[in-house]
Every structure is written in C-alpha cells, then in structure tokens.
Scaffold this active site. Structure first.
Site, PDB file in Angstrom:
ATOM      1  N   TYR A  94      -1.029  10.406  -3.390  1.00 14.16           N
ATOM      2  CA  TYR A  94      -0.074   9.477  -2.765  1.00 14.16           C
ATOM      3  C   TYR A  94      -0.497   9.161  -1.333  1.00 14.16           C
ATOM      4  O   TYR A  94      -1.221   9.931  -0.689  1.00 14.16           O
ATOM      5  CB  TYR A  94       1.347  10.043  -2.783  1.00 14.16           C
ATOM      6  CG  TYR A  94       1.594  11.219  -1.864  1.00 14.16           C
ATOM      7  CD1 TYR A  94       2.083  11.040  -0.575  1.00 14.16           C
ATOM      8  CD2 TYR A  94       1.346  12.536  -2.293  1.00 14.16           C
ATOM      9  CE1 TYR A  94       2.325  12.123   0.260  1.00 14.16           C
ATOM     10  CE2 TYR A  94       1.588  13.615  -1.459  1.00 14.16           C
ATOM     11  CZ  TYR A  94       2.078  13.408  -0.186  1.00 14.16           C
ATOM     12  OH  TYR A  94       2.306  14.481   0.640  1.00 14.16           O
ATOM     13  N   CYS A  95      -0.046   7.987  -0.867  1.00 14.15           N
ATOM     14  CA  CYS A  95      -0.215   7.610   0.538  1.00 14.15           C
ATOM     15  C   CYS A  95       1.158   7.194   1.066  1.00 14.15           C
ATOM     16  O   CYS A  95       2.188   7.675   0.581  1.00 14.15           O
ATOM     17  CB  CYS A  95      -1.261   6.517   0.704  1.00 14.15           C
ATOM     18  SG  CYS A  95      -0.907   4.955  -0.141  1.00 14.15           S
ATOM     19  N   TRP A  96       1.217   6.318   2.055  1.00 14.26           N
ATOM     20  CA  TRP A  96       2.493   5.978   2.678  1.00 14.26           C
ATOM     21  C   TRP A  96       3.409   5.197   1.736  1.00 14.26           C
ATOM     22  O   TRP A  96       4.561   5.561   1.506  1.00 14.26           O
ATOM     23  CB  TRP A  96       2.239   5.185   3.958  1.00 14.26           C
ATOM     24  CG  TRP A  96       3.476   4.702   4.645  1.00 14.26           C
ATOM     25  CD1 TRP A  96       3.890   3.418   4.783  1.00 14.26           C
ATOM     26  CD2 TRP A  96       4.470   5.508   5.305  1.00 14.26           C
ATOM     27  NE1 TRP A  96       5.080   3.354   5.474  1.00 14.26           N
ATOM     28  CE2 TRP A  96       5.457   4.641   5.811  1.00 14.26           C
ATOM     29  CE3 TRP A  96       4.611   6.881   5.501  1.00 14.26           C
ATOM     30  CZ2 TRP A  96       6.579   5.087   6.510  1.00 14.26           C
ATOM     31  CZ3 TRP A  96       5.731   7.333   6.197  1.00 14.26           C
ATOM     32  CH2 TRP A  96       6.688   6.442   6.688  1.00 14.26           C
ATOM     33  N   TYR A 123       4.742   8.057  -0.300  1.00 11.57           N
ATOM     34  CA  TYR A 123       5.561   9.038   0.411  1.00 11.57           C
ATOM     35  C   TYR A 123       7.004   8.553   0.565  1.00 11.57           C
ATOM     36  O   TYR A 123       7.945   9.354   0.524  1.00 11.57           O
ATOM     37  CB  TYR A 123       4.961   9.316   1.792  1.00 11.57           C
ATOM     38  CG  TYR A 123       5.914  10.035   2.723  1.00 11.57           C
ATOM     39  CD1 TYR A 123       6.128  11.407   2.606  1.00 11.57           C
ATOM     40  CD2 TYR A 123       6.625   9.327   3.699  1.00 11.57           C
ATOM     41  CE1 TYR A 123       7.024  12.066   3.444  1.00 11.57           C
ATOM     42  CE2 TYR A 123       7.517   9.972   4.537  1.00 11.57           C
ATOM     43  CZ  TYR A 123       7.719  11.340   4.405  1.00 11.57           C
ATOM     44  OH  TYR A 123       8.615  11.972   5.219  1.00 11.57           O
TER      45      TYR A 123
END
Length: 352
Positions: A94-96, A123
């Site tokens: 996952y990222c932002w 996130y």
C-alpha cells in the site's frame, strides 16, 4: 502469464506473507499498519524533488524523474529484500491513496510471478477503518480501573496481572509515556512517543486481541498521556467503570519512584527544565525549594515533597472528577514480589 494484482478494501481480514508500506520514511514513521515494513519507492527528499518539479515546472518532466527514481529504488529492494523470497510469497502492498507508488511496486512483483494484493485507497482506507473502529470497539468491553497515588506501583502491578492471565490494557506502554509531568520514558535519552495516529493504530490492535466476555483492567490515566489523547469512546467507558484502589505507605512510594526514575537524578538539569512548567501553579519560593533539594541531591526529600504538594493533590482531583466509583481498597506494606503476589490473589477473586 503473470498474475494481475488483486485489490482489497479490507486488508485486515486476510493473512499475508508480508505487509509492505512503500511510502516515504516520514509518512511511515507518522503511522502505518502495525507489522508493516517500509520499502519506500521514493524517499522523503526524492518525493519532495518530484513534487517541486510537478508544481513549478512540468508534470511530464516530474513523471520522468519520478519513474527513474522509483525504478532505481525498486531495483535495490529486489536485490536486497526480495531476493530470498520463494514462489509462494504473497505480500500486501500500500501507499498513500493506492496510486502510482504501490502500483509500481506491484507491477514488478507480479511480473516476477508473485501474487500481490493492493489496498484499494491505500493508507487512507486503513486510517478511515481505524477511526471507525475506535468509535465503536471500546464500547464492547467491561473495564475495571486500577487506581492509586503516584508511586503505588500500578503499572508494575498491571504487568504482573497480565503475566498471570488478566486482560490488561497498558496505555502507558502504548503511549511510551508514564502519564505525568516527569513521565517521559528514557533509553539513555528521552524516548519519543508515537504520533497520535500510530498510538491509535497500536491501541486498536490491542483492543482487537481482547475477549469482550472478560474484564479489561486499565490504569487510572488522564485522557491525555504525554502528547497523545485517548479516543473519546474509550475515555467515556473508563470514567463509568468501577475502581480498585491500591494503597501503599508514603516511604514505599518514594523508594519505588527513585528506583523507577533514575534518569531524573542523573540528569538534574533536565529535571529542572521540566519543573519550569509548574511556574504558573506554584510560588517562586516553592520552586526554589525544589531546586535546592535537587542541587544538594536530597532526592528522598524532594520526591516526598513533590508527592505531597503536586502529585497527590492532582490525583485526588482526578479521582473526584473521573474515577469516583471506588468499590474496593487493597492495602499492601510494600511492592515486593511476595506482597504483590498476595495482592494478585485478591484481584483474581474480584476478576471472577
């Protein structure tokens, strides 16, 4: 043909070989899914560089620079972190917001042949879940508050209780702070607290491990521990709970605090700086008296005076406002293992 990444909005419902946070180190430090590792595809400086070019120069140029940096960083991760992984490796990434950074990593990993799951929304999906759960989950438990004046060994007793099978919510451990003016944890120097968001992540993980059919024991904390705040739902339930008060002699409390806070006697200048925060509450004469006790290393007298003039009155006010349902008082002469074990037997009878 290599598998395509799969997407989930509920990553907490499955088990993965590894959870990978590809955001920058500063984003990861502020908060992350507990247990996740940080393999950034852009570090903080690189992310700032790409963002500046995107806003001030040209989005197309920024994407080219970003692609080169991402490729370089993923290459390093492949040769270092991913090299020993087997065919059945299945990471969650996952990222932002579940955008380019996590998709870039997932694309490469799936081309190798690994099954990769991405968090849809990144996130932000996880953070929304944490907020939602902390509004509801604390209400499912029955709490019992362990009270006692500062130096009564409440944290020590709670940790003994956990080892003896009690269900204990150690808020000070999660907050990395002992919940008072001088409550900073030390490891050669002051140890930082988690951010508010990461504290909430850790708190949620702890609550999810509890059985709602069993009592949750927790210390009589304020709604603020150091610089982090308890969720309102938890704080309200704590104030409604019945309390067990531990009482020990003043001399025992003084000796216990001197044993538990050795860094304050070895760093007197730091201690004085902390006491400066009490200027609005106490006279200059009282502060000078405390400073003189520090300078002359009269530590027992200093601790006893701090308890009588500051900590004990603060405790009584807090009890009156927040924890006024004391239905059991347990007295012990000291905090030796023998006496604490006797206390645990009394608490066990209450817990049943």
């Amino acid at each position: 043909m290599p598998p395509l990444p799969t997407y989930t909005k509920q990553p907490w419902t499955e088990t993965y070989s590894e959870i990978i946070d590809v955001r920058s180190p500063s984003e990861y430090a502020e908060d992350h899914i507990p247990g996740a590792i940080n393999l950034p595809v852009l570090d903080d400086a690189e992310r700032a560089q790409v963002g500046t070019v995107y806003k001030q120069d040209c989005p197309f140029t920024a994407r080219k620079i970003g692609a080169a940096l991402v490729s370089k960083n993923i290459s390093q991760h492949l040769s270092q972190h991913f090299e020993p992984k087997g065919k059945d490796y299945h990471p969650l990434v996952y990222c932002w917001r579940g955008g380019q950074r996590s998709n870039s990593m997932a694309l490469v990993l799936t081309q190798i042949g690994w099954r990769v799951t991405l968090v849809e929304g990144g996130y932000k999906t996880y953070r929304a879940y944490v907020r939602n759960q902390l509004e509801k989950l604390p209400e499912k438990f029955t709490y019992r508050i362990l009270c006692g004046l500062t130096g009564s060994g409440k944290t020590h007793i709670l940790r003994k209780m956990r080892l003896n099978g009690f269900q204990v919510l150690d808020l000070e451990a999660l907050a990395n702070h002992r919940g008072s003016l001088l409550g900073e944890e030390w490891d050669r120097q002051p140890s930082p607290q988690p951010s508010q968001k990461y504290f909430e992540s850790l708190l949620l993980k702890q609550l999810q491990s509890f059985n709602p059919m069993e009592t949750v024991w927790v210390e009589s904390e304020s709604n603020k521990i150091g610089q982090v705040y308890l969720p309102l739902s938890l704080w309200d339930k704590m104030k409604q709970a019945s309390c067990v008060e531990i009482q020990v002699p003043l001399s025992t409390r003084v000796n216990y605090l001197l044993q538990e806070y050795p860094h304050l006697t070895t760093h007197p200048d730091f201690l004085k700086v902390k006491l400066e925060k009490l200027k609005s509450r106490y006279s200059k004469e009282k502060l000078r008296e405390w400073y003189q006790l520090i300078d002359t290393q009269q530590w027992g007298t200093f601790v006893e005076d701090m308890l009588k003039f500051h900590y004990d009155p603060t405790y009584y006010k807090s009890m009156q406002w927040n924890f006024n349902k004391v239905d059991k008082i347990l007295k012990i002469p000291d905090l030796s293992d023998e006496k604490v074990d006797i206390l645990l037997n009394s608490l066990l009878a209450i817990n049943i």
